[in-house]
Design an enzyme around this catalytic site. Structure first.
Site, short mmCIF file in Angstrom:
data_model
loop_
_atom_site.label_atom_id
_atom_site.label_comp_id
_atom_site.label_asym_id
_atom_site.label_seq_id
_atom_site.Cartn_x
_atom_site.Cartn_y
_atom_site.Cartn_z
N ARG A 84 0.85 -1.19 0.00
CA ARG A 84 0.00 0.00 0.00
C ARG A 84 0.88 1.24 0.00
O ARG A 84 2.09 1.14 0.12
CB ARG A 84 -1.04 0.00 1.15
CG ARG A 84 -0.67 -0.64 2.45
CD ARG A 84 0.18 0.14 3.42
NE ARG A 84 -0.05 1.56 3.43
CZ ARG A 84 0.89 2.47 3.57
NH1 ARG A 84 2.16 2.12 3.71
NH2 ARG A 84 0.61 3.75 3.58
N GLY A 85 0.19 2.40 -0.14
CA GLY A 85 0.95 3.64 -0.34
C GLY A 85 1.04 3.87 -1.85
O GLY A 85 1.42 2.95 -2.60
N ALA A 86 0.70 5.09 -2.28
CA ALA A 86 0.51 5.35 -3.71
C ALA A 86 1.70 4.92 -4.60
O ALA A 86 1.51 4.14 -5.54
CB ALA A 86 0.18 6.83 -3.92
N ASP B 169 -2.43 10.76 -2.25
CA ASP B 169 -2.81 9.70 -3.19
C ASP B 169 -3.16 10.26 -4.56
O ASP B 169 -3.03 9.59 -5.58
CB ASP B 169 -3.98 8.88 -2.64
CG ASP B 169 -3.46 7.97 -1.55
OD1 ASP B 169 -3.34 8.43 -0.40
OD2 ASP B 169 -3.12 6.82 -1.87
N LYS C 20 -4.99 9.87 3.06
CA LYS C 20 -5.63 8.99 4.03
C LYS C 20 -6.67 9.73 4.88
O LYS C 20 -6.46 10.87 5.29
CB LYS C 20 -4.55 8.37 4.92
CG LYS C 20 -5.00 7.42 5.99
CD LYS C 20 -5.90 6.32 5.50
CE LYS C 20 -5.31 5.48 4.38
NZ LYS C 20 -6.32 4.61 3.73
N GLN D 217 -2.23 2.43 9.86
CA GLN D 217 -0.92 2.53 9.18
C GLN D 217 0.07 3.36 10.00
O GLN D 217 1.27 3.12 9.95
CB GLN D 217 -1.09 3.17 7.79
CG GLN D 217 -1.82 2.31 6.77
CD GLN D 217 -3.29 2.61 6.73
OE1 GLN D 217 -3.88 3.01 7.73
NE2 GLN D 217 -3.90 2.41 5.58
N ARG E 45 -7.64 -0.72 -6.86
CA ARG E 45 -7.96 0.39 -5.94
C ARG E 45 -8.22 1.65 -6.79
O ARG E 45 -7.53 1.86 -7.79
CB ARG E 45 -6.81 0.65 -4.94
CG ARG E 45 -6.62 -0.49 -3.94
CD ARG E 45 -5.69 -0.09 -2.80
NE ARG E 45 -6.36 0.75 -1.82
CZ ARG E 45 -5.74 1.35 -0.80
NH1 ARG E 45 -4.44 1.19 -0.65
NH2 ARG E 45 -6.40 2.09 0.07
O1 MRU Z 1 -4.71 3.09 2.10
P1 MRU Z 1 -3.23 3.36 2.00
O2 MRU Z 1 -2.48 2.84 3.18
O3 MRU Z 1 -2.66 2.90 0.68
O4 MRU Z 1 -3.11 4.95 2.04
C1 MRU Z 1 -1.85 5.52 1.88
C2 MRU Z 1 -1.81 6.99 2.03
O5 MRU Z 1 -2.81 7.65 2.20
C3 MRU Z 1 -0.46 7.64 1.86
O6 MRU Z 1 -0.37 8.82 2.61
C4 MRU Z 1 -0.22 8.01 0.37
O7 MRU Z 1 -0.49 6.91 -0.45
C5 MRU Z 1 1.16 8.48 0.13
S1 MRU Z 1 2.38 7.19 0.32
C6 MRU Z 1 3.89 7.92 -0.04
#
Ligand code: MRU
Length: 356
Positions: free
Chosen positions: A51-53, A240, A251, A199, A94
């Site tokens: 996870r994480g963009a 994201d 998030k 997270q 997603r």
């Molecule tokens: O649902 P997630 O854990 O994928 O959400 C992640 C976030 O909101 C992060 O802040 C975002 O993707 C940036 S990661 C460098």
């Protein structure tokens, strides 16, 4: 060269499979999973094992390259059709992080002028590897720019995990803390736990503690009290998707922190690569917000905490309006305020390491 301190990585290409750090199980279990086909990759993204963009984009790119190695056709047109179909399948994992679509589309474009199926297969692998290598460099540059906004002794609040394991390395919002550590600058991170799936509590604390960076965990509803009592000097978050006017999806809980930052008169920073900026999405109203399984809210760590049958609303992201964002920190530099003109100007700046 030996690393002075640990910065964990979450995705690796291994020719016949992709290895990922299972972010669902951290910090109690450190488990690496082998993703052997496209279904494994889709499932790992949808269930937040990765996870994480940026990390989602990197993994999806490897997933598409992996799938393509097994197409048996000799026809380039048929091969490209398979690639497009698998691109759409992975894109359905997603909806909010635009890096997913950006990375998949970059792979599809990379084979536009291929001469043969074999060449296209190799090109897809190389392009996916390039995305990961570039992301590490991009994150380091984001960290350098972000660090210029902080001073020794600052106390900075963040939410979710926009760290090394959410990217190729270093992270976006967490990158300045790794660079500060390298340079002997002391910054103290306050990590908001980030309900529903934690997270902040599980991942941000885990990766910062491994690197020996000072981090204090709070629950999400402690943010206002913490800003006041601990004299928080700034808030920094990842993203994201950033719309053309600067409105930013991140998030769930990020919007609330931006409102608090405004109320307390402290800066609210968004750190993100250009691959998270989506000029085709005009405003935050146009960003699709993922709603996830109600069980994420009714359960914690697999244990039910709410009555059976309760109504649940579980948006995974919120949108912070651009007027609450003090600055957006990218690999090309820092922009402030007039996002509608500054964001397109970043893309016009040519190669990615040019500073503005
Ligand atoms: O649902 P997630 O854990 O994928 O959400 C992640 C976030 O909101 C992060 O802040 C975002 O993707 C940036 S990661 C460098």
């Amino acid at each position: 060269m030996a690393e002075p301190f640990a910065i964990p990585r979450s995705v690796e290409w291994n020719d016949t499979h992709i290895t990922i750090l299972n972010q669902q199980k951290l910090p109690l279990v450190t488990e690496y999973l082998q993703l052997k086909d496209i279904k494994d990759v889709w499932e790992a993204i949808a269930t937040l094992k990765v996870r994480g963009a940026p990390a989602i984009g990197i993994t999806a790119a490897y997933g598409l390259a992996l799938a393509a190695q097994r197409y048996e056709t000799e026809s380039l047109e048929t091969f490209k059709e398979h690639v497009r179909k698998d691109r759409d399948y992975l894109a359905s994992s997603r909806p909010t992080a635009v890096n997913l679509f950006w990375a998949l589309d970059r792979l599809v474009s990379s084979i536009a002028h291929a001469f043969s199926v074999n060449e296209a297969k190799t090109t897809l692998i190389h392009e996916a590897i390039r995305i990961q290598i570039e992301d590490e460099d991009i994150c380091r540059r984001i960290g350098e720019h972000a660090l210029s906004l902080f001073q020794n002794g600052d106390r900075i609040l963040t939410i979710c995990n926009a760290g090394s394991i959410a990217t190729a390395r270093y992270g976006t919002a967490l990158a300045p803390f790794y660079l500060a550590k390298e340079k002997g600058i002391h910054l103290h991170v306050y990590a908001s736990e980030t309900r529903p799936v934690l997270q902040g509590a599980r991942l941000t604390t885990w990766e910062l503690m491994q690197a020996g960076i000072d981090v204090t965990l709070i629950t999400d509803n402690m943010a206002a009290q913490t800003i006041k009592a601990k004299n928080i000097t700034a808030v920094i978050v990842g993203a994201d998707r950033i719309a053309a006017n600067g409105d930013t999806a991140n998030k769930i809980g990020t919007f609330g922190l931006a409102l608090l930052a405004k109320a307390f008169g402290i800066p609210f920073y968004v750190a993100a690569p250009l691959s998270t900026i989506d000029l085709a999405t005009k405003t935050g109203e146009d960003i699709p917000i993922e709603e996830r399984n109600p069980e994420e809210v009714t359960h914690i760590g697999g244990t039910r905490i709410a009555p059976e049958g309760v109504n649940v609303y579980n948006p995974a992201f919120d949108v912070t309006p651009h007027h609450l964002i003090t600055a957006i920190i990218t690999e090309k530099g820092i922009i402030r305020g007039n996002y509608e003109t500054e964001l397109p100007a970043l893309f016009a700046k040519g190669e990615h390491h040019e500073a503005i």
